[in-house]
Scaffold this motif. Structure first.
Motif, PDB file in Angstrom:
ATOM      1  N   SER A 421      75.939 -15.944  13.382  1.00 52.44           N
ATOM      2  CA  SER A 421      76.758 -16.531  14.429  1.00 52.44           C
ATOM      3  C   SER A 421      75.916 -16.753  15.678  1.00 52.44           C
ATOM      4  CB  SER A 421      77.938 -15.603  14.755  1.00 52.44           C
ATOM      5  OG  SER A 421      78.749 -16.143  15.777  1.00 52.44           O
ATOM      6  N   ASP A 451      82.656 -22.065  11.867  1.00 52.90           N
ATOM      7  CA  ASP A 451      83.003 -22.342  13.263  1.00 52.90           C
ATOM      8  C   ASP A 451      82.106 -23.468  13.759  1.00 52.90           C
ATOM      9  OD1 ASP A 451      82.513 -21.860  16.350  1.00 52.90           O
ATOM     10  OD2 ASP A 451      84.428 -20.935  15.870  1.00 52.90           O
ATOM     11  N   ALA A 457      81.931 -17.644  12.783  1.00 54.10           N
ATOM     12  CA  ALA A 457      82.597 -16.694  13.671  1.00 54.10           C
ATOM     13  C   ALA A 457      83.039 -15.505  12.815  1.00 54.10           C
ATOM     14  CB  ALA A 457      83.796 -17.337  14.352  1.00 54.10           C
ATOM     15  N   ARG A 459      85.781 -12.965  11.462  1.00 52.16           N
ATOM     16  CA  ARG A 459      87.206 -12.676  11.256  1.00 52.16           C
ATOM     17  C   ARG A 459      87.285 -11.249  10.728  1.00 52.16           C
ATOM     18  NH1 ARG A 459      90.585 -17.187   8.759  1.00 52.16           N
ATOM     19  NH2 ARG A 459      90.802 -17.591  11.007  1.00 52.16           N
ATOM     20  N   GLN A 486      81.856  -9.785  18.587  1.00 55.90           N
ATOM     21  CA  GLN A 486      83.307  -9.681  18.746  1.00 55.90           C
ATOM     22  C   GLN A 486      84.034 -10.626  17.796  1.00 55.90           C
ATOM     23  OE1 GLN A 486      84.653  -7.328  20.676  1.00 55.90           O
ATOM     24  NE2 GLN A 486      82.556  -6.718  21.231  1.00 55.90           N
ATOM     25  N   LYS A 488      86.589 -13.285  16.267  1.00 55.29           N
ATOM     26  CA  LYS A 488      87.372 -14.407  16.782  1.00 55.29           C
ATOM     27  C   LYS A 488      88.849 -14.084  16.680  1.00 55.29           C
ATOM     28  CE  LYS A 488      88.069 -19.383  16.088  1.00 55.29           C
ATOM     29  NZ  LYS A 488      87.624 -20.571  15.299  1.00 55.29           N
ATOM     30  N   ASP A 489      89.214 -13.402  15.596  1.00 56.71           N
ATOM     31  CA  ASP A 489      90.595 -12.948  15.438  1.00 56.71           C
ATOM     32  C   ASP A 489      90.618 -11.695  14.572  1.00 56.71           C
ATOM     33  OD1 ASP A 489      90.235 -13.943  12.848  1.00 56.71           O
ATOM     34  OD2 ASP A 489      91.279 -15.811  13.279  1.00 56.71           O
TER      35      ASP A 489
END
Length: 515
Positions: A421, A451, A457, A459, A486, A488-489
């Motif tokens: 990422s 992404d 990204a 998840r 971190q 994304k969701d």
């Protein structure tokens, strides 16, 4: 100010290249030409060599045994730029730490490397608790190092052997915490020679160093430019516009980046005269998409575009010559100088054209393995295939590629679960371990999902009885993990599918959640 003695002529030769200790690099430059410029001032090659000697003298003054590890956890500036040369000159091994990492990751790197000294900014040092600093590890502020560089006692070039350990770069894998890749003087020197050669760098070039120095190519931005006699401009940018301003203000010719940065830069309104200053764009840390290639070619028509593929374990493997970018935008290119790249079947044989196989990197750019980890070293560093010209140990990448009839390579897939990422290699396990540290989370699985801006990204899937626990997980991860890790969701599930062995069926989860 006098420059140190010229390079000796009796140094070892590897593949026709004279190899010197990496701390000799600045001796190649024209003493009067600019070597380093930035917010902390400018230095020509003579001044920077003297400054390097002082920083090395300061490090040597601590009386550490030869080969001791010294870490740096600082933003870009003269100290960060010179540490890759100063520590080896003092007979020490440099361990650069990504400034974006937080205390838990830094504590792991310090403990794993056995670092006896850490140079950091005051705020970073203060973030470490006493139990996160290994016994015997001294903490010193960056300001102290900078002060020593301005007036301390200098020491001259080292006589290190080409295979002597110079640096340990920590890189994430798909499982577990980051592992330290051991790089020799020859690895670093030949990496600088190779990149300077195929990028055709000269002493007239000015390189914007926006990638972290803790990354292999981020560090090579410095080394390859200095090998060519050019000038480097370190920049910790806050916004993409900061990069554009630096290009304009310093007449930058060379810019290395990762796909997410290129996406952001193509969204800016570049004055034609500023865009025309760039002569060379180099990409690593993820593949460029066809639309992004088209945007870069349109925005920077004067600039040569160099897509590249690399492994920290072998630095850089391939590059695509600019002349082939338009006709082969999806290709990884061919081997760089000092690299032999083979595509190998599971039985050890070499594949035919268009037949997928594992990319195996042979030659003198291959690292010395993982620090203190013979088991994982044996998994990745294995004897080269019998057909290898170099022989010896090779890096078996785990990446599946194919070779066309013209010898160009194409990426097919990655065998492990690594998440890439924004140019960062992210370990799913590290995120998962942090998540299950939150009360109420039974299990966790981190996946990489496509992404447009980041490449991938994160998840995060968590098995929990209460959906509200997701908020606690998010808060915990923000305090424990760097921004680039971190999610994304966060998706809460009441259960996870299992395979016949009772393990989490990651393949099923990946398929169900878009990975």
């Amino acid at each position: 100010m006098e420059l140190s003695p010229p390079l000796p002529t009796d140094s070892p030769m590897i593949d026709g290249a004279q190899v010197r200790p990496i701390d000799h690099l600045l001796l190649r430059g024209d003493p009067a030409r600019a070597a380093l410029d930035g917010r902390s001032g400018s230095y020509n090659y003579a001044e920077l060599e003297e400054t390097l000697g002082r920083l090395a003298g300061w490090l040597a003054g601590f009386g550490l045994e030869k080969g001791a590890r010294v870490a740096s956890w600082i933003a870009k500036g003269p100290v960060a730029a010179l540490m890759p040369l100063a520590a080896p000159r003092a007979g020490l091994v440099h361990v650069p730490v990504n400034p974006l990492l937080k205390h838990a990751q830094v504590a792991h790197i310090l403990a794993d490397s056995g670092a006896l000294l850490l140079i950091g900014t005051a705020a970073r040092l203060d973030s470490l608790s006493p139990d996160e600093v290994p016994a015997g590890c001294q903490l010193h502020r960056e300001d102290d190092a900078a002060c020593a560089m301005s007036g301390g006692q200098a020491i001259g070039p080292s006589a290190a052997a080409p295979d002597g350990l110079a640096t340990i770069l920590y890189t994430s894998g798909s499982t577990g915490r980051p592992k330290g890749v051991m790089l020799s003087h020859a690895n670093l020197w030949l990496g600088a020679v190779a990149v300077a050669d195929y990028l055709q760098l000269t002493q007239a070039d000015r390189t914007a160093c926006v990638l972290p120095f803790s990354f292999d190519y981020g560090q090579n931005q410095l080394l390859s430019t200095w090998y060519a006699g050019g000038c480097v401009y370190p920049l910790d940018y806050l916004t993409p516009r900061d990069v554009m301003k630096l290009v304009d203000r310093r007449d930058i010719t060379t810019l290395a980046g990762v796909p997410p940065l290129w996406v952001q830069l193509t969204e800016l309104d570049w004055p034609e005269a500023v865009a025309a200053k760039l002569r060379r764009l180099t990409n690593s840390g993820g593949a460029l998409t066809r639309p992004l290639v088209a945007k870069l070619r349109a925005l920077f028509p004067q600039a040569d575009l160099y897509p590249m593929y690399g492994l920290t374990e072998a630095f850089r493997s391939t590059y695509l010559p600019p002349a082939l970018v338009d006709s082969h935008p999806d290709s990884m290119g061919r081997a760089i100088p000092f690299a032999e790249i083979l595509v190998v079947r599971t039985d050890g044989g070499i594949t035919n054209d268009e037949e997928p196989g594992e990319l195996v990197h042979c030659g003198p750019l291959v690292a010395q393995g993982y620090w203190g980890d013979p088991a994982r070293t044996a998994e990745r560093f294995k004897p080269a295939p019998a057909t290898s010209v170099y022989g010896g140990m090779a890096v078996w990448s785990g990446d599946t590629v194919r070779r066309d009839a013209d010898g160009l390579l194409y990426f097919v897939g990655r065998d492990d679960a690594m998440i890439k990422s924004a140019g960062n290699r992210i370990s799913p396990t590290e995120i998962e371990e942090a998540a299950v540290g939150v009360s109420g989370v039974a299990e966790a699985v981190a996946l990489g999902i496509k992404d447009e801006r980041l490449g991938q990204a994160v998840r995060l899937l968590i098995r929990a009885g209460d959906a509200a626990v997701a908020h606690a997980v998010a808060a915990h991860l923000k305090s424990e993990l760097p921004n680039f890790m971190q999610p994304k969701d966060i998706v809460v599930r009441p259960d996870f599918p299992r395979n016949p062995n009772g393990k989490i069926d990651r393949v099923a989860l990946a398929k169900a959640h878009g990975a």
